[in-house]
Each structure stands twice: as C-alpha cells, then as structure tokens.
Design a protein around this motif. Structure first.
Motif, short mmCIF file in Angstrom:
data_model
loop_
_atom_site.label_atom_id
_atom_site.label_comp_id
_atom_site.label_asym_id
_atom_site.label_seq_id
_atom_site.Cartn_x
_atom_site.Cartn_y
_atom_site.Cartn_z
N PHE A 26 0.84 -1.18 0.00
CA PHE A 26 0.00 0.00 0.00
C PHE A 26 0.88 1.24 0.00
CE2 PHE A 26 -3.05 -3.03 1.98
CZ PHE A 26 -4.08 -2.90 1.06
N ILE A 27 0.42 2.30 -0.66
CA ILE A 27 1.19 3.52 -0.81
C ILE A 27 0.63 4.66 0.05
CG2 ILE A 27 2.04 5.26 -2.43
CD1 ILE A 27 3.24 2.46 -2.84
N GLY A 28 -0.68 4.79 0.08
CA GLY A 28 -1.32 5.90 0.77
C GLY A 28 -1.30 5.77 2.28
N LYS A 29 -1.85 6.79 2.94
CA LYS A 29 -1.93 6.79 4.40
C LYS A 29 -2.62 5.52 4.90
CE LYS A 29 -4.22 10.56 3.78
NZ LYS A 29 -5.07 11.75 3.98
N PRO A 30 -2.14 4.87 5.96
CA PRO A 30 -1.18 5.33 6.97
C PRO A 30 0.28 4.99 6.65
CG PRO A 30 -2.08 3.24 7.67
CD PRO A 30 -2.77 3.60 6.36
N ASN A 37 -7.17 5.89 11.68
CA ASN A 37 -6.47 4.74 11.12
C ASN A 37 -5.71 5.04 9.85
OD1 ASN A 37 -7.10 2.76 13.10
ND2 ASN A 37 -9.19 2.62 12.27
N THR A 38 -5.97 6.18 9.22
CA THR A 38 -5.21 6.56 8.03
C THR A 38 -4.40 7.82 8.30
OG1 THR A 38 -7.14 7.73 7.12
CG2 THR A 38 -6.79 5.46 6.41
N ASP A 39 -5.07 8.95 8.48
CA ASP A 39 -4.39 10.24 8.62
C ASP A 39 -3.48 10.28 9.84
OD1 ASP A 39 -6.02 11.10 6.47
OD2 ASP A 39 -7.62 11.58 7.89
N ILE A 40 -4.03 10.04 11.00
CA ILE A 40 -3.28 10.22 12.24
C ILE A 40 -2.17 9.18 12.34
CG2 ILE A 40 -3.41 10.38 14.74
CD1 ILE A 40 -4.83 12.64 13.09
N LYS A 41 -2.47 7.94 11.97
CA LYS A 41 -1.42 6.92 12.00
C LYS A 41 -0.31 7.24 11.00
CE LYS A 41 -3.70 2.82 13.87
NZ LYS A 41 -4.10 1.41 13.60
N ALA A 42 -0.65 7.85 9.88
CA ALA A 42 0.38 8.24 8.91
C ALA A 42 1.34 9.23 9.53
CB ALA A 42 -0.25 8.83 7.65
N GLY A 43 0.79 10.20 10.26
CA GLY A 43 1.64 11.16 10.93
C GLY A 43 2.48 10.52 12.02
#
Length: 256
Positions: free
Chosen positions: A179-183, A210-216
């Motif tokens: 997977f490439i996108g957030k997270p 689960n996507t935005d915050i974990k990516a950060g």
C-alpha cells in the motif's frame, strides 16, 4: 502550537464530505495563506487527478491550485517509477490513477503478462478486471495498491473504499499488496519532498485515526485530529496512541 512551517491536510472528512464542503475549511485555508504557511492537500483519493481535485476545491470555496494537491495516485506512480523502472503495469482505477501513471511515463498494458498490478478505486469495477489482476499476481507480478481505505466518507455516509476492492485480489491470491497511501510512510515522505518542509516542522491534519493520524505517527510528525469525518469524538479515549492535538473542527485551531 501553531508554529509549524508546513501543513499536510487530508480532504475527505476534513475539508469536504463527498460534494459538500465542511464549513470551517475555507477559513482555515485562508488563514494559512494569510500567514504564508505552505500546505499540501494530502489525499488517499486515487480516482481524480490533482487538476480535478483543485477545481472541486475551488468550486466548494476552498482556495487551491493543482500544485496544492498530492494524491495517492501521484505517490503510487512516483513509487513505481523509482522502484520498478521500465515496468509494464496492469491497472485497475479511474482517471486520477491513469493520469498519474502517464505523467510519470509508466507503461500501462491490458495484458496479464506484466510486471506490476496496481489498484486504485474503480466504481466501474467488473469481475473481468479483478480476474485479470488476480491472474497477473499469480503469474508473479508485483502487487501495489494506492491505499488501504476500506470505507470512504461521502454525503451519503461511508461507502466502500479501495481497500475493500483490493482485498478481493489479495484474498484470492494470498498475496498482500504494497500500500502507498496513508497510513503508510511512503506517501508522507513524497509529500514532504514536494512541500519542502521537514517532518518535525510539519503537522498532519485529518479526521481518520487509522489513516491520517497513523500516517503522521508512523512518520514521526505531530498530528491534529478533527472530528468531522470517520473517527468520532467518543472513540478518542480508546485510541492506542493519541494525536498530538485534537479539536472538534478546524475553526478552533488558530483560536487556541
């Protein structure tokens, strides 16, 4: 807390829901521009090109140029060009993904004898498309997906996302995609290169834990969570690693 040199800002659930703007978003962006703080809209949405997304934002009253937009399709195309130069790709997706691959000079083929299978959301998905992707992966093609979002916030509610479609090929073949996108950190690293700021001087803003915050968190960045999309305020206490900051909506940030 407002001394950041750059902002990475999610779109779906943070700036808009489907085709409806979240009312606090336009003023938030105007404040960033007023303060001359660079920002990049960082979206897992692979269906639209950066030009299309920029047009949509302006129509909704959110100031944007195409250069303000960085999508999971763009990150995916850059990743394939770097990691698999000269690859022939079988692609499931919409215009945003095909546009990004074309801009990076990547060859797209309809043949299952290919080097890479790349999947983005496709709202005209067919059994044949999934079958060809499955056969190609079984034949040894590298499996890449723009993002793992199982649900997509819209004005109608949460709809199936690309992760749900990707799981069909993954379950059938027993192969997990990259997977490439957030997270994932891949999209964040590439976005920071475009924005020109360092992780410790940049904040990631989003609604989906689960996507935005974990990516950060995964990228060693500070995070700002808003409760206008996927993750609800009632879930905050149970989050395993808390965001750096949280607010009900974007209007509260510069007033803190």
């Amino acid at each position: 807390m407002n001394n950041y040199e750059g902002y990475l800002i999610d779109l779906d659930g943070t700036v808009y829901r489907g085709n409806e703007v979240i009312e606090e978003a336009p003023e938030f962006i105007k404040e960033l521009k007023k303060r001359n703080i660079p920002y990049l809209f960082l979206t897992n949405n692979s269906s639209k090109s950066q030009d299309q997304i920029s047009v949509k934002l302006n129509q909704l009253g959110v100031e944007s140029t195409p250069e303000n937009v960085f999508t999971s399709s763009m990150a995916t195309a850059k990743y394939i060009k770097q990691m698999y130069p000269g690859a022939r790709c079988y692609c499931i997706g919409e215009v945003g993904l095909f546009d990004a691959l074309e801009r990076e000079g990547i060859t797209v083929t309809e043949e299952i004898d290919c080097d890479v299978v790349v999947m983005g959301i496709d709202r005209h998905i067919t059994y044949e498309k999934l079958a060809k992707a499955t056969l190609a992966v079984r034949n040894g093609a590298t499996f890449i997906s723009t993002n793992s979002d199982n649900a997509l916030p819209t004005e109608r509610g949460l709809m199936p996302g690309n992760g749900a479609f990707t799981s069909v090929v993954s379950v059938s073949t027993g192969v997990d995609p990259q997977f490439i996108g957030k997270p994932e950190t891949i999209i964040v690293k590439e976005a920071l290169q475009v924005l020109g700021t360092k992780p410790d001087k940049t904040i990631l803003v989003g609604d989906n834990y689960n996507t935005d915050i974990k990516a950060g968190i995964n990228s060693g960045m500070d995070t700002l969570m808003v409760f206008t999309g996927v993750t609800k305020f009632e879930e905050y206490e149970s989050l395993p690693i808390k965001p750096t900051y949280f607010i009900q909506n974007l209007s509260k940030w510069f007033k803190k």
